[in-house]
Design an enzyme around this catalytic site. Structure first.
Site, PDB file in Angstrom:
ATOM      1  CD  GLU A 163      -3.103   0.781   0.212  1.00 15.96           C
ATOM      2  OE1 GLU A 163      -2.472   1.761  -0.234  1.00 15.96           O
ATOM      3  OE2 GLU A 163      -4.321   0.644   0.060  1.00 15.96           O
ATOM      4  CG  ASN A 179      -8.506   2.734   0.802  1.00 12.08           C
ATOM      5  OD1 ASN A 179      -7.283   2.892   0.847  1.00 12.08           O
ATOM      6  ND2 ASN A 179      -9.090   1.600   1.128  1.00 12.08           N
ATOM      7  CG  ASP A 234      -7.318  -0.370  -1.645  1.00 11.56           C
ATOM      8  OD1 ASP A 234      -6.690   0.531  -1.066  1.00 11.56           O
ATOM      9  OD2 ASP A 234      -7.361  -1.535  -1.201  1.00 11.56           O
TER      10      ASP A 234
END
Length: 291
Positions: free
Chosen positions: A19, A147, A196
């Protein structure tokens, strides 16, 4: 017509939960994290040098900070990364013990916008917070898993994501630090996975990684789908733009939640990928630190 873009693998790092990619221009390097692996990674495309740092906790994002520093969010705090270790904290976020930091960005004035989430992905306790080097406070966007966020180059618009709600919101923040003036920008169909992390490019188009969707998408400012990057793994988390001209898109991915059989079918899951972008990205501003 929707354009198709081909990705390429640049580092088979096999992150459990890759991430938070961020291009650090002063280093000409891409940094990213493995949240569940407790690691921070650095990739230098000019030399192909790859470095990994065991920092513990749950590092969820990394952004440039003033003074040539790097700031990392982990669990309930904001930390500086120094000599491969987290030091601090610079600040702590007041939130339930089962929450943790997730994604973040920096606006043109140097404020950090950071999302929090329920680490068990069940409770409605996540929100977007703002840190201006003095105060750290929630400003809205309540959901289970936040997100993004991503902020326009002029600082007037923010995009944030309700991942489980499959919705990307756009809010006007030109006159107040609040997500009250918002609208639905895009919703993602159930068959296409969950939105995301999000990123904006220099044309104001939004890029989103799709968890469980096997792709990255580019949307025009009016919500039209412009391009798809078909990925060789299901869980695509976020895009960052790098390289000397910011024309290389980097994509982090994850192995989390995949069975052994699924991993056999997507052995590159958790890798770092790159693609040639149709437009440059925008350099991430440096975050202001407390005096």
């Amino acid at each position: 017509m929707t354009a198709a873009i081909e990705p390429r693998l640049v580092w088979p790092v096999a992150a459990t939960l890759g991430e938070g990619p961020a291009w650090i221009g002063r280093e000409n390097a891409l940094w990213f994290v493995d949240i569940k692996g407790g690691r921070v990674h650095r990739y230098d495309p000019a030399t192909d040098e790859r470095q990994s740092f065991e920092v513990g906790g749950m590092p969820s994002f990394l952004v440039p900070a003033e003074g040539g520093r790097l700031l990392v969010g982990s669990v309930d705090g904001l930390y500086l990364l120094e000599d491969g270790k987290l030091t601090g904290p610079v600040a702590k976020i007041d939130m339930p013990a089962h929450n943790r930091t997730n994604d973040a960005t920096v606006d043109p004035s140097g404020r950090l916008w950071v999302g929090t989430m329920d680490n068990e992905e069940e409770a409605l306790t996540g929100a977007i917070h703002v840190f201006d080097a003095v105060d750290l406070r929630p400003v809205g966007g309540d959901c289970v898993i936040t997100n993004g966020p991503a902020i326009s180059a002029d600082g007037g618009t923010i995009y944030h994501v309700d991942t489980l709600g499959r919705t990307i919101y756009r809010c006007d923040i030109s006159s107040e630090t609040s997500l009250a003036k918002g609208e639905v920008f895009v919703t993602i169909a159930e068959k296409d996975g969950h939105p995301d992390g999000v990123t904006l490019d220099s044309e104001g188009c939004l890029w989103v990684g799709l968890w469980g969707g096997w792709q990255v998408r580019r949307y025009a400012p009016d919500g039209t789908l412009l391009a798809i990057v078909a990925m060789p793994c299901a869980n695509c988390t976020k895009v960052a733009f790098g390289g000397p001209d910011l024309r290389t898109g980097y994509v982090t991915t994850a192995r989390k939640g995949l069975s052994e059989a699924e991993l056999n079918g997507q052995p590159l899951a958790g890798g770092l990928f790159a693609f040639d972008a149709p437009a440059p990205g925008v350099a991430l501003p440096e975050m202001r630190l407390p005096a």
